[in-house]
Design a protein around this motif. Structure first.
Motif, PDB file in Angstrom:
ATOM      1  N   VAL A 138     -97.972  -4.321 -36.281  1.00  0.00           N
ATOM      2  CA  VAL A 138     -99.050  -5.296 -36.465  1.00  0.00           C
ATOM      3  C   VAL A 138     -99.161  -6.203 -35.246  1.00  0.00           C
ATOM      4  N   GLU A 139     -98.039  -6.718 -34.773  1.00  0.00           N
ATOM      5  CA  GLU A 139     -98.073  -7.619 -33.615  1.00  0.00           C
ATOM      6  C   GLU A 139     -98.600  -6.901 -32.379  1.00  0.00           C
ATOM      7  N   ALA A 145    -105.563  -5.834 -29.123  1.00  0.00           N
ATOM      8  CA  ALA A 145    -106.942  -6.198 -29.455  1.00  0.00           C
ATOM      9  C   ALA A 145    -107.270  -7.636 -29.054  1.00  0.00           C
ATOM     10  N   ALA A 146    -106.368  -8.263 -28.301  1.00  0.00           N
ATOM     11  CA  ALA A 146    -106.565  -9.629 -27.795  1.00  0.00           C
ATOM     12  C   ALA A 146    -106.831 -10.629 -28.916  1.00  0.00           C
ATOM     13  N   LEU A 147    -106.109 -10.468 -30.022  1.00  0.00           N
ATOM     14  CA  LEU A 147    -106.320 -11.342 -31.181  1.00  0.00           C
ATOM     15  C   LEU A 147    -105.046 -12.056 -31.618  1.00  0.00           C
ATOM     16  N   TRP A 148    -103.896 -11.616 -31.137  1.00  0.00           N
ATOM     17  CA  TRP A 148    -102.613 -12.125 -31.627  1.00  0.00           C
ATOM     18  C   TRP A 148    -102.498 -13.641 -31.503  1.00  0.00           C
ATOM     19  N   ASP A 149    -102.819 -14.190 -30.350  1.00  0.00           N
ATOM     20  CA  ASP A 149    -102.650 -15.637 -30.134  1.00  0.00           C
ATOM     21  C   ASP A 149    -103.517 -16.459 -31.077  1.00  0.00           C
ATOM     22  N   GLU A 150    -104.627 -15.895 -31.536  1.00  0.00           N
ATOM     23  CA  GLU A 150    -105.540 -16.627 -32.408  1.00  0.00           C
ATOM     24  C   GLU A 150    -105.142 -16.553 -33.879  1.00  0.00           C
ATOM     25  N   LEU A 170    -110.308  -7.490 -35.066  1.00  0.00           N
ATOM     26  CA  LEU A 170    -109.354  -7.074 -36.095  1.00  0.00           C
ATOM     27  C   LEU A 170    -109.576  -5.606 -36.455  1.00  0.00           C
ATOM     28  N   CYS A 171    -110.831  -5.199 -36.554  1.00  0.00           N
ATOM     29  CA  CYS A 171    -111.120  -3.795 -36.855  1.00  0.00           C
ATOM     30  C   CYS A 171    -110.650  -2.890 -35.722  1.00  0.00           C
ATOM     31  N   ILE A 172    -110.734  -3.367 -34.490  1.00  0.00           N
ATOM     32  CA  ILE A 172    -110.196  -2.602 -33.359  1.00  0.00           C
ATOM     33  C   ILE A 172    -108.675  -2.524 -33.465  1.00  0.00           C
ATOM     34  N   ALA A 173    -108.031  -3.650 -33.816  1.00  0.00           N
ATOM     35  CA  ALA A 173    -106.573  -3.638 -34.012  1.00  0.00           C
ATOM     36  C   ALA A 173    -106.195  -2.670 -35.128  1.00  0.00           C
ATOM     37  N   ARG A 174    -106.983  -2.643 -36.192  1.00  0.00           N
ATOM     38  CA  ARG A 174    -106.719  -1.729 -37.310  1.00  0.00           C
ATOM     39  C   ARG A 174    -106.821  -0.271 -36.853  1.00  0.00           C
ATOM     40  N   THR A 197    -119.656 -10.815 -27.702  1.00  0.00           N
ATOM     41  CA  THR A 197    -119.982  -9.531 -27.082  1.00  0.00           C
ATOM     42  C   THR A 197    -119.236  -9.359 -25.776  1.00  0.00           C
ATOM     43  N   LEU A 198    -119.222 -10.397 -24.951  1.00  0.00           N
ATOM     44  CA  LEU A 198    -118.500 -10.336 -23.680  1.00  0.00           C
ATOM     45  C   LEU A 198    -117.017 -10.078 -23.907  1.00  0.00           C
ATOM     46  N   ARG A 199    -116.455 -10.700 -24.938  1.00  0.00           N
ATOM     47  CA  ARG A 199    -115.030 -10.493 -25.212  1.00  0.00           C
ATOM     48  C   ARG A 199    -114.752  -9.045 -25.615  1.00  0.00           C
ATOM     49  N   ILE A 200    -115.660  -8.459 -26.400  1.00  0.00           N
ATOM     50  CA  ILE A 200    -115.497  -7.059 -26.784  1.00  0.00           C
ATOM     51  C   ILE A 200    -115.588  -6.162 -25.548  1.00  0.00           C
ATOM     52  N   GLU A 201    -116.512  -6.470 -24.647  1.00  0.00           N
ATOM     53  CA  GLU A 201    -116.642  -5.661 -23.437  1.00  0.00           C
ATOM     54  C   GLU A 201    -115.396  -5.777 -22.558  1.00  0.00           C
TER      55      GLU A 201
END
Length: 274
Positions: A138-139, A145-150, A170-174, A197-201
């Motif tokens: 999970v970590e 997916a650049a979401l852990w810190d948040e 999160l769906c990308i992390a999944r 959108t920019l973050r996803i790109e």
């Protein structure tokens, strides 16, 4: 299960990367409706391949053919060859569930499960039988997916509490959590604001170091920014009014957007139609 578990080779140059998908003579039908005709499409390792074209040209249909998602649609029929690392994905011995573990999918609208952030990411590995080391999975997936810190302090909270952009990451992390080889993305940023959108790109650029990505997008600027190669599809209308998607042109993205070989491509990219 045949050679579906084969891993890609590494070390090739950018101009000689191994083929991940080799699509030959792909035709997709929904009942009697011929949705896509005679698509030839090579997809290479650790590249981003964009599928562009007007609505109804079959981009998403082709994308879903790459991990047998069309199997889930009643009356859908796929003809031709979709080879994945040399294995025919539609061969009789190939398990479509295994296919989707190797070839993950991220949809247009964020679709987190009605579970906690942690359980969303852990869901796929649990289904695959993973019981130990889930915390690490999970970590690692959330970091990729650049979401852990948040979210690291609220993993037990509902995924629905996240913003739209966070839900999509999160769906990308999944998708990453099942350790896929390929990530398919169907308009992954169309429902997001410009910042998200920019973050996803940016994330797509980071992910292609480890994954092969195929993305459907209506956004010409996005395709030009993120992809290495681009496939342009259009719609042919028959005498009886039936609409069939066809591949017009495929090539290096920079060339496609500066010097396309087909007038239809130039007209679409410059906004003359579509």
């Amino acid at each position: 299960m045949n050679r579906i578990d084969a891993q890609p080779t590494s070390g090739a140059s950018d101009t000689d990367r191994p083929l991940v998908f080799d699509v030959q003579g792909l035709n997709v039908f929904y009942g009697d409706f011929h949705a896509v005709r005679d698509v030839e499409l090579p997809v290479r390792q650790n590249e981003i391949t964009a599928l562009i074209g007007p609505s109804g040209c079959g981009k998403s249909t082709v994308l879903r053919s790459l991990n047998r998602m069309n199997d889930l649609i009643p009356d859908a029929r796929v003809e031709g060859q979709v080879a994945y690392h040399g294995v025919d994905l539609y061969g009789p011995e190939v398990d479509p569930v295994q296919v989707r573990r190797h070839i993950g999918m991220v949809f247009q609208k964020p679709n987190p499960f009605p579970k906690s952030i942690y359980d969303n990411v852990a869901f796929g590995p649990k289904i695959a039988g993973v019981r130990s080391g889930l915390d690490d999975v999970v970590e690692d997936s959330l970091k990729r997916a650049a979401l852990w810190d948040e979210v690291k302090g609220k993993l037990s909270e509902s995924a629905y509490a996240l913003s739209g952009g966070q839900q999509q990451r999160l769906c990308i992390a999944r998708a990453i959590a099942t350790r896929p080889d390929v990530i398919l993305m169907d308009e992954p940023a169309s429902a997001l604001d410009p910042i998200a959108t920019l973050r996803i790109e940016e994330l797509m650029f980071e992910l292609k170091e480890d994954y092969t990505i195929v993305v459907v997008t209506h956004n010409m600027q996005q395709a030009a920014r993120v992809s290495d190669r681009t496939a342009f599809f259009t719609v042919e209308v028959g005498e009886d009014g039936t609409r069939t998607g066809v591949l017009v042109e495929f090539g290096d993205t920079s060339t496609m957007f500066t010097n396309p070989s087909r007038k239809e491509t130039e007209d679409y990219i410059t906004g003359r139609f579509g």
